[in-house]
Design a protein around this motif. Sequence first.
Motif, PDB file in Angstrom:
ATOM      1  N   SER A 190      35.333  40.263  38.267  1.00 18.31           N
ATOM      2  CA  SER A 190      35.672  39.890  36.896  1.00 18.31           C
ATOM      3  C   SER A 190      36.493  38.614  36.885  1.00 18.31           C
ATOM      4  N   TRP A 214      49.715  49.186  38.176  1.00 18.80           N
ATOM      5  CA  TRP A 214      48.274  48.949  38.141  1.00 18.80           C
ATOM      6  C   TRP A 214      47.888  47.993  37.017  1.00 18.80           C
ATOM      7  N   GLU A 235      40.391  47.031  29.781  1.00 15.05           N
ATOM      8  CA  GLU A 235      40.872  45.806  29.160  1.00 15.05           C
ATOM      9  C   GLU A 235      41.897  46.169  28.086  1.00 15.05           C
ATOM     10  N   SER A 295      37.013  44.347  42.294  1.00 17.02           N
ATOM     11  CA  SER A 295      37.367  45.762  42.313  1.00 17.02           C
ATOM     12  C   SER A 295      36.708  46.447  43.492  1.00 17.02           C
ATOM     13  N   VAL A 336      37.882  48.935  35.168  1.00 18.70           N
ATOM     14  CA  VAL A 336      39.013  48.173  34.667  1.00 18.70           C
ATOM     15  C   VAL A 336      39.110  48.376  33.166  1.00 18.70           C
ATOM     16  N   GLY A 367      42.393  46.986  43.969  1.00 20.64           N
ATOM     17  CA  GLY A 367      41.564  45.821  43.733  1.00 20.64           C
ATOM     18  C   GLY A 367      42.186  44.601  44.384  1.00 20.64           C
ATOM     19  N   VAL A 376      44.808  43.587  32.008  1.00 22.24           N
ATOM     20  CA  VAL A 376      43.921  44.690  32.374  1.00 22.24           C
ATOM     21  C   VAL A 376      44.693  45.732  33.166  1.00 22.24           C
ATOM     22  N   LYS A 377      44.143  46.935  33.196  1.00 22.78           N
ATOM     23  CA  LYS A 377      44.687  47.988  34.051  1.00 22.78           C
ATOM     24  C   LYS A 377      43.582  48.421  34.989  1.00 22.78           C
ATOM     25  N   ILE A 378      43.805  48.250  36.285  1.00 26.26           N
ATOM     26  CA  ILE A 378      42.785  48.597  37.262  1.00 26.26           C
ATOM     27  C   ILE A 378      42.907  50.067  37.633  1.00 26.26           C
ATOM     28  N   SER A 379      41.869  50.597  38.249  1.00 27.44           N
ATOM     29  CA  SER A 379      41.899  51.999  38.661  1.00 27.44           C
ATOM     30  C   SER A 379      42.837  52.162  39.857  1.00 27.44           C
ATOM     31  N   LEU A 404      39.171  39.057  39.769  1.00 28.50           N
ATOM     32  CA  LEU A 404      39.485  40.400  40.238  1.00 28.50           C
ATOM     33  C   LEU A 404      38.247  40.973  40.899  1.00 28.50           C
TER      34      LEU A 404
END
Length: 443
Positions: free
Chosen positions: A180, A158, A359, A174, A357, A257, A250-253, A172
């Motif tokens: 973003s 992720w 950061e 989401s 997200v 995304g 970044v780390k997305i949920s 990105l």
Amino acid sequence: MDQILPMLDLLTPLHVSTDEVSRMRPPLVPLATLIGRELRNEKIEKPYVKYGQAALAKKGEDYFLIKPDCQRVAGDLSTSFSVFAIFDGHNGISAAIFAKEQLLDNVLSAIPQDISREEWLQALPRALVAGFVKTDIEFQQGGETSGTTVTFVIIDGWTVTVASVGDSRCILDSQGGVVSLLTVDHRLEENVEERERVTASGGEVGRLNVFGGNEVGPLRCWPGGLCLSRSIGDTDVGEFIVPIPHVKQVKISNFGGRLVIASDGIWDALSSDMAAKSCRGLPAELAAKLVVKEALRSRGLKDDTTCLVVDIIPSDILFLPPIPRKKHNMFSSLLFGKKALSSVSKSTNKLSAVGVVEELFEEGSAVLAERLGKDFPVNTNSGIHRCAVCQVDQTPADGLSVNSGSFFSPGSKPCEGPFLCSNCRKKKDAMEGKRPSRTTVTA
């Protein structure tokens, strides 16, 4: 240029003011904490990565790289990661081809072996800087004069890490519907900080003069007439046009995304929001084609137009569903699919995770010493130092620390920070305007 908008809790009421929203932004979370959460939650599996590509050629100078099956440890599928990149060449295709073939290897060579995934992800931003600079040095040694923008994306689970020079872009989108920008445009026309850096390092910034003294076109750097302040290659331009990338991680949920990575042929025609909205709800392959089609409809084929769409998808769905748009209440607009709907009764906390997200890292400085830092691992016991950029082993007498003073300065501190060989040290000094550039080409 679009601003980078941090993801907010999607339960925020629509009437909340901008200042109130700013105060409600989620704090940055250390990478170790995020990975720890991921490892402790057995329900969160590694996501699928689906992708599509589409392009239309005007000059034939766009190239792209798709490597979805890379591995940190050969033969170990659990260490897999994916790489997607776009190289938009100018003044020829040599730099774009060279960067496509060499950049990934140069980045990976700057990362220590036998380290954990957490350490690998933390090492990526610095390794990307070293890899970009090394690729530029190697290309310029060949005497070619072409150049290229680079937008280089590494996806590990992720976590998404993006490094870029020039004006290609990665956005990105989401599942919360917030777009973003993960890159920074290095166009002299729009980027005031880059204009100031170029002139402070010895370059001149101005428009093209035509007969009669009239100025036309975008701001350019002279010598060379390049519209960009950062690129790989461009040997005929002063070395204040640097290959040091902006890097964002970044780390997305775990709701997933979509990344849209494209050359300026797309972004000159579409805003980030327009590109994201034009292809929502479609599989990645169709989405990439639709983005290119929309750019062509909006502006025509004025430039090479290349688009990669990459979906980071939870392992239990086939592709990212569309984001609800019409006549939905607050809760239904946050959810998608039957599984997401049923999860509301089990855990309302998951609602706030949609589209969020975290950061992890962002740095855009063009100063190499700031990007490599003073905490770079250095082995001084063996009497041999490895250059932090080109990865060549040399004795300390053959180079200096990246953080030491001017070359041959009596105040230099050779053991402070990472070691640079003499060639990479000269490159660093030239990029910072501390020595004349080796090019004398005039406009």
